[in-house]
Write an enzyme that holds these catalytic residues in place. Structure first.
Site, PDB file in Angstrom:
ATOM      1  N   SER A 112      77.948  43.177  37.791  1.00 19.39           N
ATOM      2  CA  SER A 112      78.198  41.904  38.330  1.00 19.39           C
ATOM      3  C   SER A 112      76.961  40.732  38.374  1.00 19.39           C
ATOM      4  O   SER A 112      77.277  39.516  38.554  1.00 19.39           O
ATOM      5  CB  SER A 112      78.488  41.943  39.892  1.00 19.39           C
ATOM      6  N   LYS A 127      79.406  35.274  41.162  1.00 21.08           N
ATOM      7  CA  LYS A 127      79.893  34.173  42.273  1.00 21.08           C
ATOM      8  C   LYS A 127      79.992  32.885  42.097  1.00 21.08           C
ATOM      9  O   LYS A 127      80.682  32.328  42.647  1.00 21.08           O
ATOM     10  CB  LYS A 127      78.736  34.429  43.217  1.00 21.08           C
ATOM     11  N   GLU A 134      77.710  31.315  53.532  1.00 23.87           N
ATOM     12  CA  GLU A 134      76.832  32.448  53.856  1.00 23.87           C
ATOM     13  C   GLU A 134      76.293  33.360  52.618  1.00 23.87           C
ATOM     14  O   GLU A 134      76.942  32.996  51.634  1.00 23.87           O
ATOM     15  CB  GLU A 134      77.785  33.542  54.924  1.00 23.87           C
TER      16      GLU A 134
HETATM   17  C1  LIG Z   1      75.228  40.658  41.831  1.00 23.44           C
HETATM   18  C2  LIG Z   1      76.143  40.977  42.824  1.00 23.44           C
HETATM   19  N1  LIG Z   1      76.930  42.042  42.756  1.00 23.44           N
HETATM   20  C3  LIG Z   1      77.853  42.239  43.968  1.00 23.44           C
HETATM   21  C4  LIG Z   1      77.726  41.645  44.964  1.00 23.44           C
HETATM   22  C5  LIG Z   1      78.698  42.164  46.143  1.00 23.44           C
HETATM   23  O1  LIG Z   1      79.742  41.290  46.503  1.00 23.44           O
HETATM   24  P1  LIG Z   1      81.239  41.582  46.095  1.00 23.44           P
HETATM   25  O2  LIG Z   1      81.601  42.860  46.496  1.00 23.44           O
HETATM   26  O3  LIG Z   1      81.838  40.238  46.902  1.00 23.44           O
HETATM   27  O4  LIG Z   1      81.368  41.153  44.852  1.00 23.44           O
HETATM   28  C6  LIG Z   1      76.868  40.735  45.154  1.00 23.44           C
HETATM   29  C7  LIG Z   1      76.565  39.964  46.388  1.00 23.44           C
HETATM   30  O5  LIG Z   1      75.834  39.296  46.789  1.00 23.44           O
HETATM   31  C8  LIG Z   1      75.921  40.101  44.225  1.00 23.44           C
HETATM   32  O6  LIG Z   1      75.339  39.402  44.338  1.00 23.44           O
END
Ligand SMILES: Cc1ncc(COP(=O)(O)O)c(C=O)c1O
Length: 393
Positions: free
Chosen positions: A378, A90, A112
Site C-alpha cells: 500500500s 491514499k 484527518e
Molecule cells: C501506506 C498505508 N497503508 C495502509 C494504511 C491503512 O489505511 P487503510 O486501511 O485505509 O488502507 C495507511 C494509513 O495511513 C497507509 O499510510
C-alpha cells in the site's frame, strides 16, 4: 459486489449506517444522494481517470517478486501502490473526493490523518486544485511521521496537532468531525478510509476499486487468468484492502486474507486488532466493531504503525470477517518489522510499516507451489525511516 454490497440505508449486514449529529444531516444527506450520480458521470470519470494516469502514474505495476516467492513457496505478485505519486494508495481516494467536493461547490477541505499519507495526498490535491486545506493529526503521529508533516506544510496545508486521548488517528478524526460541525456550509470532509457515516465507506471503496480493476487486467496478461488464489492487504480502516478485494468479492475461488495490527500481541492490552478484539458499537458515525471496555468506553489502540492505530474498522470488513468471507490475521509490531527488513533485503523495496503487516501475514500461511498470491504494497517506507533506524527488537 452483490452479497457484501452496501444496502440503501448504508448497512453491510448489521454494520455501517450514518450516526451523525443533527447539524451534519444536510451535508451527509446531500452527499448520500449525489455521490453515485457524480462519480458515475462520464465527465467525472474522464477527469478522474486522466489524473490517475497522468498525475498519479497509474496503472501501478503488478510486480512478480521472485525471491519473496521462493521464500514462501508460491507465486507472489506485489501491487505497487508504493509507486504512486505521494507514495501510497491514499491519492486515489483524495483525487476522487476533492473532484466531488469541487462539483458540490465546496471551497474548504478538511481531513484527518494518522500516518500522514492521507494528509499528504489531500494537501497535494488541494495544491493542484487551489483549495484551502486543514489537516488534523494526533500529536503522537506528528512526531513519528515528521517528514509527512513537513510535506503537508510545504504543500500549503495547515496541520493541526491534536492533543486529546492518546493523540493518534481516533483523536484526529474527532477533531475533524468537530470542525465539520462548525463549518457545514463551505467545508467538505475528505475521510481517508472506508470508515465514517454512509456513504463514506462505500464511496472510498469505489474510489480505491481501481486497484483490483487493474489487478484483473494485469493478471490476465501475466498469468492468462484474471483471478488469483489469494488477495492480501493490511487493514487499518480498510481502504487499501477494500480496493484490493473489490472486484474479487463475488469470486468464491479467491481467498481474502487481511492483516490487522496486533501491536505488542493481542493479549497484551497494547494492540489495534479490532476484528479480533472489538465489540459492536458506534464510532465516527458508523456501527462497527470497536475496541472498548466492559462499560463501552473506547480503549486506546496501540500499533507501531500510525496508519493502523485505530480502535474501529470499516463496516464492510466487519461484515465480511463475521461472514467468514475474509480471514483476518493479527500481525505484531515485531513480525511486521521483520517482514519489512526481509522485503528490503530480498527485493530491494522498503515498504511502509502498514504494508509490512500484510507481508508479515505470509509467514502465518501455507501455500501450494502453484498458488498465485497478490499482495497490496500500500505504501513506501520513506516516512518510516526513523522508526526503522531506531528499531531494536
Ligand atoms: C501506506 C498505508 N497503508 C495502509 C494504511 C491503512 O489505511 P487503510 O486501511 O485505509 O488502507 C495507511 C494509513 O495511513 C497507509 O499510510
Amino acid at each position: 459486489m452483490e452479497k457484501f454490497a452496501v444496502d440503501i440505508n448504508g448497512f453491510y449486514g448489521e454494520f455501517g449506517g450514518a450516526y451523525i449529529p443533527e447539524i451534519l444531516y444536510d451535508n451527509v444527506e446531500t452527499l448520500k444522494n449525489s455521490y453515485l450520480k457524480v462519480i458515475n458521470d462520464p465527465s467525472f470519470q474522464k477527469e478522474y481517470n486522466d489524473l490517475l494516469r497522468d498525475y498519479v502514474g497509474r496503472p501501478s505495476p503488478l510486480y512478480l517478486a521472485n525471491r519473496l516467492s521462493e521464500k514462501y513457496g508460491c507465486k507472489i505478485y506485489l501491487k505497487r501502490e508504493d509507486l504512486n505519486h505521494t507514495g501510497s494508495h491514499k491519492i486515489n481516494n483524495a483525487i476522487g473526493q476533492i473532484l466531488l467536493a469541487r462539483r458540490m461547490g465546496k471551497t474548504r477541505i478538511i481531513a484527518e490523518t494518522g500516518a500522514g499519507q492521507h494528509g499528504v495526498a489531500t494537501a497535494t490535491v488541494c495544491a493542484l486544485m487551489n483549495m484551502q486545506c486543514i489537516v488534523y493529526m494526533g500529536k503522537t503521529d506528528v512526531e513519528r511521521q515528521k517528514l509527512n508533516v513537513q510535506k503537508m506544510e510545504m504543500l500549503g496545508a495547515t496541520v493541526v496537532p491534536v492533543t486529546s486521548g492518546n493523540m493518534t488517528l481516533k483523536d484526529a478524526t474527532n477533531e475533524a468531525i468537530r470542525d465539520w460541525c462548525c463549518n457545514p456550509s463551505d467545508t467538505y470532509y475528505v475521510i481517508g478510509s472506508t470508515v465514517g457515516p454512509h456513504p463514506y465507506p462505500d464511496m472510498v471503496a469505489r474510489l480505491q476499486s481501481v486497484i483490483s480493476d487493474e489487478i484483473r487486467r494485469q493478471l490476465k496478461e501475466k498469468e492468462g487468468r484474471e483471478t488469483p488464489d489469494y488477495v492480501m492487504a493490511c487493514v487499518g480502516g480498510g481502504s487499501n484492502a477494500a480496493g484490493t478485494i473489490f472486484h474479487f468479492i463475488d469470486e468464491p475461488g479467491v481467498k481474502i486474507v487481511l492483516a490487522e495490527a496486533a501491536g505488542k500481541g493481542i493479549d497484551t492490552g497494547e494492540s489495534a486488532a479490532t476484528i479480533h478484539l472489538g465489540k459492536l458499537g458506534i464510532i465516527h458515525g458508523s456501527k462497527t466493531l470497536i475496541m472498548q471496555s466492559e462499560d463501552g468506553q473506547i480503549e486506546e489502540p496501540y500499533s507501531i504503525s500510525a496508519g493502523l492505530d485505530y480502535p474501529g474498522i470499516g463496516p464492510m470488513h466487519a461484515c465480511m470477517a463475521k461472514a467468514g468471507r475474509s480471514r483476518v490475521l493479527a500481525v505484531t509490531d515485531d513480525e511486521a518489522m521483520q517482514a519489512a527488513f526481509e522485503l528490503t533485503k530480498l527485493e530491494g523495496i522498503i515498504p511502509a510499516i502498514e504494508s509490512a503487516h500484510a507481508l508479515g501475514a505470509l509467514d502465518k500461511m501455507s501455500f501450494k507451489a502453484d498458488d498465485v498470491v497478490v499482495l497490496c504494497l500500500s505504501g513506501r517506507g520513506d516516512k518510516d525511516m526513523e522508526t526503522y533506524i531506531n528499531y531494536a527488537p
